[in-house]
Design a protein around this motif. Structure first.
Motif, PDB file in Angstrom:
ATOM      1  N   ALA A  74       0.831  -1.196   0.000  1.00 24.83           N
ATOM      2  CA  ALA A  74       0.000   0.000   0.000  1.00 24.83           C
ATOM      3  C   ALA A  74       0.868   1.250   0.000  1.00 24.83           C
ATOM      4  CB  ALA A  74      -0.939  -0.009   1.203  1.00 24.83           C
ATOM      5  N   LEU A  75       1.972   1.148   0.670  1.00 23.19           N
ATOM      6  CA  LEU A  75       2.878   2.287   0.733  1.00 23.19           C
ATOM      7  C   LEU A  75       3.744   2.413  -0.507  1.00 23.19           C
ATOM      8  CD1 LEU A  75       4.259   2.166   4.374  1.00 23.19           C
ATOM      9  CD2 LEU A  75       3.058   4.077   3.337  1.00 23.19           C
ATOM     10  N   LEU A  76       4.258   1.304  -0.949  1.00 25.56           N
ATOM     11  CA  LEU A  76       5.329   1.337  -1.933  1.00 25.56           C
ATOM     12  C   LEU A  76       4.911   0.901  -3.324  1.00 25.56           C
ATOM     13  CD1 LEU A  76       8.006  -0.336   0.356  1.00 25.56           C
ATOM     14  CD2 LEU A  76       7.772   2.091  -0.117  1.00 25.56           C
ATOM     15  N   GLY A  77       3.742   0.301  -3.422  1.00 25.20           N
ATOM     16  CA  GLY A  77       3.365  -0.231  -4.712  1.00 25.20           C
ATOM     17  C   GLY A  77       4.206  -1.446  -5.051  1.00 25.20           C
ATOM     18  N   ASN A  78       4.450  -1.618  -6.333  1.00 22.47           N
ATOM     19  CA  ASN A  78       5.153  -2.830  -6.779  1.00 22.47           C
ATOM     20  C   ASN A  78       6.660  -2.717  -6.632  1.00 22.47           C
ATOM     21  OD1 ASN A  78       2.640  -3.677  -7.437  1.00 22.47           O
ATOM     22  ND2 ASN A  78       2.944  -3.644  -9.648  1.00 22.47           N
ATOM     23  N   ARG A  79       7.089  -2.152  -5.588  1.00 19.58           N
ATOM     24  CA  ARG A  79       8.539  -2.049  -5.378  1.00 19.58           C
ATOM     25  C   ARG A  79       8.967  -3.235  -4.523  1.00 19.58           C
ATOM     26  NH1 ARG A  79       9.346   4.145  -3.791  1.00 19.58           N
ATOM     27  NH2 ARG A  79      11.526   3.535  -3.817  1.00 19.58           N
ATOM     28  N   TRP A  80       9.069  -4.339  -5.215  1.00 26.52           N
ATOM     29  CA  TRP A  80       9.233  -5.602  -4.496  1.00 26.52           C
ATOM     30  C   TRP A  80      10.529  -5.664  -3.732  1.00 26.52           C
ATOM     31  CZ3 TRP A  80       4.627  -7.055  -4.329  1.00 26.52           C
ATOM     32  CH2 TRP A  80       3.776  -6.925  -5.425  1.00 26.52           C
TER      33      TRP A  80
ATOM     34  N   LYS B  34      14.618 -12.691   4.929  1.00 24.78           N
ATOM     35  CA  LYS B  34      14.722 -14.036   4.376  1.00 24.78           C
ATOM     36  C   LYS B  34      13.767 -14.298   3.227  1.00 24.78           C
ATOM     37  CE  LYS B  34      16.166 -15.948   8.797  1.00 24.78           C
ATOM     38  NZ  LYS B  34      15.966 -17.021   9.770  1.00 24.78           N
ATOM     39  N   ARG B  35      13.071 -13.301   2.809  1.00 27.46           N
ATOM     40  CA  ARG B  35      12.205 -13.464   1.638  1.00 27.46           C
ATOM     41  C   ARG B  35      12.785 -12.651   0.491  1.00 27.46           C
ATOM     42  NH1 ARG B  35       8.906 -17.820   2.521  1.00 27.46           N
ATOM     43  NH2 ARG B  35       7.738 -17.606   4.448  1.00 27.46           N
ATOM     44  N   THR B  36      12.746 -13.234  -0.662  1.00 25.62           N
ATOM     45  CA  THR B  36      13.266 -12.521  -1.818  1.00 25.62           C
ATOM     46  C   THR B  36      12.162 -11.711  -2.472  1.00 25.62           C
ATOM     47  OG1 THR B  36      12.749 -14.256  -3.400  1.00 25.62           O
ATOM     48  CG2 THR B  36      14.824 -14.447  -2.209  1.00 25.62           C
ATOM     49  N   ASP B  37      12.602 -10.737  -3.205  1.00 22.16           N
ATOM     50  CA  ASP B  37      11.614  -9.911  -3.892  1.00 22.16           C
ATOM     51  C   ASP B  37      10.802 -10.740  -4.873  1.00 22.16           C
ATOM     52  OD1 ASP B  37      13.706 -10.379  -5.569  1.00 22.16           O
ATOM     53  OD2 ASP B  37      13.991  -8.313  -6.200  1.00 22.16           O
ATOM     54  N   ASN B  38      11.476 -11.689  -5.489  1.00 26.67           N
ATOM     55  CA  ASN B  38      10.777 -12.531  -6.450  1.00 26.67           C
ATOM     56  C   ASN B  38       9.699 -13.371  -5.762  1.00 26.67           C
ATOM     57  OD1 ASN B  38      10.637 -13.277  -9.227  1.00 26.67           O
ATOM     58  ND2 ASN B  38      11.503 -15.272  -8.681  1.00 26.67           N
ATOM     59  N   GLU B  39      10.039 -13.867  -4.625  1.00 25.62           N
ATOM     60  CA  GLU B  39       9.083 -14.691  -3.890  1.00 25.62           C
ATOM     61  C   GLU B  39       7.890 -13.855  -3.441  1.00 25.62           C
ATOM     62  OE1 GLU B  39      10.760 -16.552  -0.471  1.00 25.62           O
ATOM     63  OE2 GLU B  39       9.262 -18.138  -0.448  1.00 25.62           O
ATOM     64  N   ILE B  40       8.199 -12.675  -2.971  1.00 24.01           N
ATOM     65  CA  ILE B  40       7.123 -11.788  -2.528  1.00 24.01           C
ATOM     66  C   ILE B  40       6.241 -11.392  -3.710  1.00 24.01           C
ATOM     67  CG2 ILE B  40       6.641  -9.503  -1.606  1.00 24.01           C
ATOM     68  CD1 ILE B  40       9.193  -9.862   0.109  1.00 24.01           C
ATOM     69  N   LYS B  41       6.889 -11.100  -4.787  1.00 22.45           N
ATOM     70  CA  LYS B  41       6.144 -10.728  -5.989  1.00 22.45           C
ATOM     71  C   LYS B  41       5.224 -11.863  -6.423  1.00 22.45           C
ATOM     72  CE  LYS B  41       8.588 -10.654  -9.676  1.00 22.45           C
ATOM     73  NZ  LYS B  41       9.632 -10.240 -10.643  1.00 22.45           N
TER      74      LYS B  41
ATOM     75  N   LEU C 217      -2.249   7.489  -9.901  1.00 23.08           N
ATOM     76  CA  LEU C 217      -1.954   8.785  -9.313  1.00 23.08           C
ATOM     77  C   LEU C 217      -2.049   8.719  -7.809  1.00 23.08           C
ATOM     78  CD1 LEU C 217      -3.803  11.110 -11.806  1.00 23.08           C
ATOM     79  CD2 LEU C 217      -1.342  10.940 -11.436  1.00 23.08           C
ATOM     80  N   SER C 218      -3.008   7.969  -7.368  1.00 23.36           N
ATOM     81  CA  SER C 218      -3.182   7.851  -5.929  1.00 23.36           C
ATOM     82  C   SER C 218      -1.934   7.294  -5.281  1.00 23.36           C
ATOM     83  CB  SER C 218      -4.374   6.956  -5.618  1.00 23.36           C
ATOM     84  OG  SER C 218      -4.439   6.699  -4.235  1.00 23.36           O
ATOM     85  N   HIS C 219      -1.434   6.255  -5.873  1.00 24.66           N
ATOM     86  CA  HIS C 219      -0.251   5.641  -5.304  1.00 24.66           C
ATOM     87  C   HIS C 219       0.914   6.605  -5.297  1.00 24.66           C
ATOM     88  CE1 HIS C 219      -0.450   1.141  -4.714  1.00 24.66           C
ATOM     89  NE2 HIS C 219       0.358   1.617  -3.795  1.00 24.66           N
ATOM     90  N   MET C 220       1.126   7.211  -6.426  1.00 28.25           N
ATOM     91  CA  MET C 220       2.263   8.116  -6.525  1.00 28.25           C
ATOM     92  C   MET C 220       2.101   9.294  -5.580  1.00 28.25           C
ATOM     93  SD  MET C 220       2.659   8.070 -10.635  1.00 28.25           S
ATOM     94  CE  MET C 220       3.869   9.373 -10.641  1.00 28.25           C
ATOM     95  N   ALA C 221       0.903   9.818  -5.561  1.00 32.31           N
ATOM     96  CA  ALA C 221       0.672  10.986  -4.730  1.00 32.31           C
ATOM     97  C   ALA C 221       0.797  10.636  -3.262  1.00 32.31           C
ATOM     98  CB  ALA C 221      -0.712  11.561  -5.018  1.00 32.31           C
ATOM     99  N   GLN C 222       0.259   9.499  -2.909  1.00 37.24           N
ATOM    100  CA  GLN C 222       0.349   9.085  -1.519  1.00 37.24           C
ATOM    101  C   GLN C 222       1.789   8.948  -1.089  1.00 37.24           C
ATOM    102  OE1 GLN C 222      -1.804   5.522  -0.821  1.00 37.24           O
ATOM    103  NE2 GLN C 222      -3.770   6.407  -1.351  1.00 37.24           N
ATOM    104  N   TRP C 223       2.508   8.252  -1.897  1.00 32.99           N
ATOM    105  CA  TRP C 223       3.886   8.006  -1.549  1.00 32.99           C
ATOM    106  C   TRP C 223       4.676   9.299  -1.504  1.00 32.99           C
ATOM    107  CZ3 TRP C 223       7.153   5.074   0.711  1.00 32.99           C
ATOM    108  CH2 TRP C 223       8.507   5.235   0.478  1.00 32.99           C
ATOM    109  N   GLU C 224       4.563  10.057  -2.525  1.00 37.82           N
ATOM    110  CA  GLU C 224       5.381  11.250  -2.625  1.00 37.82           C
ATOM    111  C   GLU C 224       5.005  12.261  -1.562  1.00 37.82           C
ATOM    112  OE1 GLU C 224       7.833  11.049  -4.426  1.00 37.82           O
ATOM    113  OE2 GLU C 224       8.666  13.058  -4.292  1.00 37.82           O
TER     114      GLU C 224
END
Length: 415
Positions: A83-89, A98-105, A151-158
């Motif tokens: 919710a905070l970062l979006g798809n920034r795995w 201990k979790r990889t970005d690929n696994e989380i994705k 936009l929501s995501h970007m705006a929220q984060w930024e």
DNA sequence: AAGCTCGGCAACCGCAATATG
DNA sequence: TCATATTGCGGTTGCCGAGCT
């Protein structure tokens, strides 16, 4: 940038790795380290491209990888961070040891996204889909829900990011100014005052100002108390990031109406609110490039330290910032912020943080090597994916704040 | 039992950022 | 400063096994 593909060489093997290949790669790295990935395959006797080796190591062979089912707390963490970062795995993976970005994705795409969708929640905006629909129907400026989501995501984060950063800097500056005044009043040498005055996160000046002691008059009597209630009663300027927590709260209610899914967001919400009320010992760590700003052991005490360091510790910066965001979010609904620690499911996550949690054996790794500080409810140390990339970044923010009227109530018109 | 469908996940692809000479 | 090499990252693909018909 003309870069030749690394995997287009004839004769290089692709596809699934065999146990023999794994063993060869593992043995080589254990003995020599990976060094240059490009050169590794030939040295290790592998018919693979370096990229393939790196991926295999990063996502599978690394000794510090936890495999298997995701715990509920890990799921919660992923959802919150998404919710905070979006798809920034990779950034999310930083907070899931201990979790990889690929696994989380993969887990997000195959499980969590579907569950959210099933529950009527937009996995992109993390809002109930009805809300998005209503927003659009109500004549929002957004032309479509999709663009609105982005936009929501970007705006929220930024927005949250900028505000958090600005607040940190503003507060640290207020601290510094107040300290200056105090020192001056106490007859401190002008040299000391000068050096303090010139402090900036990136200045590299070897001045250590310790305001951490809760009993210090500097800590308790300063108008610029970094976590002062006045400073946090800025709900009119609050970023939209708290939406996700509002949403979670909503879901916690709707969960009572929908028991069909054993996966419960309400648990998440319950934990969240519980920790809001109960946590008073949450630490906020934020590091400006070259300087540490840490909101110490107690919000009420206003513990606050400035540790100017030679070398920046950006990983702590990110962790601190995430913590700050979560903290900020937790307080967005109004009320006395001094009563609210940071909820930070991330850091309360026994799977993730050391706070009373399981061992979390620490490992050296090129990734996800977050460190838990024993005894601290928060701070983990992360190794990469920095948001504070620019050496002059904080100076710029400082300058920005400088040009604004330094209002003690924190209403600096930064945005 | 055989064929089909679908979900999960490891691995690949290609772009972007960063490092290096 | 520029060109190239390397690494990081996110999106996508395709294999494989489980479940269903």
């Amino acid at each position: 940038m003309g870069r030749s593909p690394c995997c287009d060489k004839v004769g290089l093997k692709k596809g699934p790795w065999t146990p023999e290949e794994d063993q060869m790669l593992l043995a080589y790295i254990e003995e020599h380290g990976h060094g240059s990935w490009r050169a590794l395959p030939s040295k290790a006797g592998l018919q693979r491209c370096g990229k393939s080796c790196r991926l295999r190591w990063t996502n599978y062979l690394r000794p510090d990888i936890k495999r298997g089912k995701f715990s509920l707390q890990e799921e919660q963490t992923i959802i919150q961070l998404h919710a905070l970062l979006g798809n920034r795995w990779s950034a999310i993976a930083t907070h899931l040891q201990k979790r990889t970005d690929n696994e989380i994705k993969n887990y997000w795409n195959t499980h969590l996204k579907k569950r959210l969708t099933k529950m009527g929640i937009d996995p992109v905006t993390h809002k109930p889909k009805n809300d998005a629909l209503l927003t659009t129907q109500a004549g929002s400026n957004y032309s479509s829900s999709k663009s609105a989501a982005n936009l929501s995501h970007m705006a929220q984060w930024e927005s949250a990011r900028l505000e958090a950063e600005a607040r940190l800097v503003r507060q640290s500056k207020l601290r510094s100014h107040s300290l200056l005044a105090t020192l001056a009043a106490a007859g401190s040498s002008s040299a000391t005052a000068t050096s303090l005055k010139s402090w900036s996160p990136s200045s590299g000046i070897n001045v250590h100002v310790d305001l951490e002691s809760p009993t210090s008059t500097l800590s308790t009597a300063l108008p610029g108390n970094p976590i002062s209630s006045s400073d946090h009663h800025e709900d009119d300027r609050s970023p939209s990031i708290p939406h996700m927590f509002e949403f979670i709260k909503d879901v916690s209610h709707r969960q009572h109406d929908d028991e069909s899914d054993d996966w419960t967001v309400c648990q998440l919400a319950a934990d969240h609110h519980s920790s809001i009320n109960d946590h008073h010992n949450h630490h906020i760590n934020a590091v400006a490039s070259g300087g540490t700003i840490s909101c110490g052991s107690s919000m009420e005490a206003g513990g606050w330290t400035l540790n100017n360091k030679e070398s920046s510790n950006d990983d702590v910066a990110e962790e601190g910032f995430i913590s700050l965001l979560l903290c900020d979010s937790s307080t967005a609904g109004g009320g006395d912020h001094q009563e609210h620690g940071c909820s930070s499911e991330v850091n309360n996550n026994s799977e993730v943080s050391g706070g009373g949690g399981s061992g979390n054996g620490k490992n050296s790794s090129n990734k996800d090597s977050s460190e838990n500080n024993s005894g601290s409810t928060t701070t983990t140390t992360t190794n990469e994916h920095e948001y504070y990339e620019d050496k002059n970044y904080w100076n710029s923010i400082l300058n920005l704040v400088d040009t604004s009227s330094p209002s003690p109530d924190g209403d600096t018109p930064i945005f």
